[in-house]
Scaffold this motif. Sequence first.
Motif, PDB file in Angstrom:
ATOM      1  N   THR A  94       0.857  -1.175   0.000  1.00 13.50           N
ATOM      2  CA  THR A  94       0.000   0.000   0.000  1.00 13.50           C
ATOM      3  C   THR A  94       0.899   1.232   0.000  1.00 13.50           C
ATOM      4  N   PHE A  95       0.653   2.104  -0.980  1.00 13.52           N
ATOM      5  CA  PHE A  95       1.459   3.310  -1.156  1.00 13.52           C
ATOM      6  C   PHE A  95       0.547   4.537  -1.093  1.00 13.52           C
ATOM      7  N   TYR A  96       0.992   5.565  -0.406  1.00 18.98           N
ATOM      8  CA  TYR A  96       0.273   6.840  -0.332  1.00 18.98           C
ATOM      9  C   TYR A  96       1.146   7.914  -0.964  1.00 18.98           C
ATOM     10  N   PHE A  97       0.513   8.724  -1.811  1.00 17.24           N
ATOM     11  CA  PHE A  97       1.229   9.741  -2.559  1.00 17.24           C
ATOM     12  C   PHE A  97       0.647  11.120  -2.272  1.00 17.24           C
ATOM     13  N   GLU A  98       1.517  12.106  -2.346  1.00 14.83           N
ATOM     14  CA  GLU A  98       1.097  13.504  -2.306  1.00 14.83           C
ATOM     15  C   GLU A  98       1.861  14.195  -3.427  1.00 14.83           C
ATOM     16  N   ASN A  99       1.140  14.726  -4.411  1.00 16.17           N
ATOM     17  CA  ASN A  99       1.762  15.351  -5.589  1.00 16.17           C
ATOM     18  C   ASN A  99       2.713  14.386  -6.293  1.00 16.17           C
ATOM     19  N   ASP A 100       2.257  13.152  -6.504  1.00 14.29           N
ATOM     20  CA  ASP A 100       3.014  12.092  -7.185  1.00 14.29           C
ATOM     21  C   ASP A 100       4.297  11.674  -6.454  1.00 14.29           C
ATOM     22  N   THR A 101       4.439  12.052  -5.213  1.00 10.73           N
ATOM     23  CA  THR A 101       5.616  11.689  -4.433  1.00 10.73           C
ATOM     24  C   THR A 101       5.197  10.765  -3.296  1.00 10.73           C
ATOM     25  N   LEU A 102       5.883   9.647  -3.180  1.00 13.07           N
ATOM     26  CA  LEU A 102       5.587   8.690  -2.120  1.00 13.07           C
ATOM     27  C   LEU A 102       5.858   9.322  -0.763  1.00 13.07           C
ATOM     28  N   ASN A 103       4.854   9.213   0.151  1.00 17.27           N
ATOM     29  CA  ASN A 103       5.124   9.683   1.501  1.00 17.27           C
ATOM     30  C   ASN A 103       4.901   8.594   2.556  1.00 17.27           C
ATOM     31  N   PHE A 104       4.221   7.496   2.194  1.00 14.45           N
ATOM     32  CA  PHE A 104       4.037   6.400   3.151  1.00 14.45           C
ATOM     33  C   PHE A 104       3.832   5.099   2.385  1.00 14.45           C
ATOM     34  N   ALA A 105       4.397   4.023   2.925  1.00 15.13           N
ATOM     35  CA  ALA A 105       4.192   2.695   2.349  1.00 15.13           C
ATOM     36  C   ALA A 105       4.053   1.688   3.475  1.00 15.13           C
ATOM     37  N   HIS A 106       3.122   0.766   3.296  1.00 17.95           N
ATOM     38  CA  HIS A 106       2.956  -0.354   4.222  1.00 17.95           C
ATOM     39  C   HIS A 106       3.102  -1.623   3.390  1.00 17.95           C
ATOM     40  N   ILE A 107       4.065  -2.456   3.769  1.00 13.88           N
ATOM     41  CA  ILE A 107       4.403  -3.651   3.007  1.00 13.88           C
ATOM     42  C   ILE A 107       4.212  -4.886   3.877  1.00 13.88           C
ATOM     43  N   ILE A 108       3.420  -5.820   3.393  1.00 12.12           N
ATOM     44  CA  ILE A 108       3.313  -7.138   4.018  1.00 12.12           C
ATOM     45  C   ILE A 108       3.682  -8.127   2.931  1.00 12.12           C
ATOM     46  N   LYS A 109       4.778  -8.840   3.158  1.00 13.28           N
ATOM     47  CA  LYS A 109       5.325  -9.690   2.109  1.00 13.28           C
ATOM     48  C   LYS A 109       5.789 -11.006   2.715  1.00 13.28           C
TER      49      LYS A 109
ATOM     50  N   VAL B 252      11.368  -0.062  -1.946  1.00 15.06           N
ATOM     51  CA  VAL B 252       9.981   0.368  -1.730  1.00 15.06           C
ATOM     52  C   VAL B 252       9.666   1.554  -2.634  1.00 15.06           C
ATOM     53  N   GLN B 253      10.580   2.508  -2.734  1.00 22.46           N
ATOM     54  CA  GLN B 253      10.362   3.667  -3.606  1.00 22.46           C
ATOM     55  C   GLN B 253      10.238   3.234  -5.068  1.00 22.46           C
ATOM     56  N   GLN B 254      11.082   2.310  -5.500  1.00 25.10           N
ATOM     57  CA  GLN B 254      11.021   1.836  -6.886  1.00 25.10           C
ATOM     58  C   GLN B 254       9.706   1.114  -7.156  1.00 25.10           C
ATOM     59  N   LEU B 255       9.248   0.303  -6.221  1.00 26.02           N
ATOM     60  CA  LEU B 255       7.948  -0.373  -6.377  1.00 26.02           C
ATOM     61  C   LEU B 255       6.824   0.648  -6.476  1.00 26.02           C
ATOM     62  N   SER B 256       6.874   1.669  -5.636  1.00 26.76           N
ATOM     63  CA  SER B 256       5.809   2.682  -5.647  1.00 26.76           C
ATOM     64  C   SER B 256       5.781   3.415  -6.985  1.00 26.76           C
ATOM     65  N   GLU B 257       6.955   3.684  -7.553  1.00 22.80           N
ATOM     66  CA  GLU B 257       7.014   4.359  -8.849  1.00 22.80           C
ATOM     67  C   GLU B 257       6.405   3.485  -9.942  1.00 22.80           C
ATOM     68  N   PHE B 258       6.694   2.190  -9.900  1.00 26.55           N
ATOM     69  CA  PHE B 258       6.114   1.255 -10.872  1.00 26.55           C
ATOM     70  C   PHE B 258       4.586   1.277 -10.787  1.00 26.55           C
ATOM     71  N   TYR B 259       4.054   1.149  -9.577  1.00 27.53           N
ATOM     72  CA  TYR B 259       2.597   1.114  -9.430  1.00 27.53           C
ATOM     73  C   TYR B 259       1.961   2.466  -9.720  1.00 27.53           C
ATOM     74  N   LEU B 260       2.668   3.564  -9.455  1.00 30.53           N
ATOM     75  CA  LEU B 260       2.142   4.886  -9.789  1.00 30.53           C
ATOM     76  C   LEU B 260       2.006   5.028 -11.303  1.00 30.53           C
ATOM     77  N   VAL B 261       3.021   4.632 -12.039  1.00 37.33           N
ATOM     78  CA  VAL B 261       2.959   4.688 -13.513  1.00 37.33           C
ATOM     79  C   VAL B 261       1.850   3.763 -14.010  1.00 37.33           C
ATOM     80  N   PHE B 262       1.781   2.552 -13.470  1.00 40.10           N
ATOM     81  CA  PHE B 262       0.729   1.611 -13.860  1.00 40.10           C
ATOM     82  C   PHE B 262      -0.654   2.191 -13.568  1.00 40.10           C
TER      83      PHE B 262
END
Length: 141
Positions: free
Chosen positions: A71-86, A125-135
């Motif tokens: 789960t990724f939270y963005f503000e102005n396309d910038t990641l500010n919080f991520a919760h990862i359960i893997k 985590v940042q790279q994953l968030s960028e992938f999902y943001l583009v997707f």
Amino acid sequence: MNQQTASDIDVYVKKINNRTDLIDSKNKFKTKIENGKLAEFTINTRTDKKGDILRINAKIDFLNKKSDDYTFYFENDTLNFAHIIKFMETDENLDTITNSEFYFFQENLIKQIDEKEKSMEAKTVQQLSEFYLVFGKETAE
């Protein structure tokens, strides 16, 4: 705001979760991943009326009944919080759960909480968030 704190980010996350004016969309698909295994992806995107993505939840269900939840939270396309359960398999064939929260300010990690010993790197985590943001942006069009 010059410096955002983890407490400020917690307030932002609660606000996004509680807003009733946001648009939720879901995208579901199956694809082969590493070693030819089949996985089902469910991606829920929460946007505002302007189309800005505020939250993305990506759940990956594997055929062996394990699942990963990002789960990724963005503000102005910038990641500010991520919760990862893997779920991660170790060399000893044991399962290890990663349950971590990452707080970012201007792309810098300001706080990380790991409920288990194993963790992901903040850069991953940042790279994953960028992938999902583009997707998310591509599927919203």
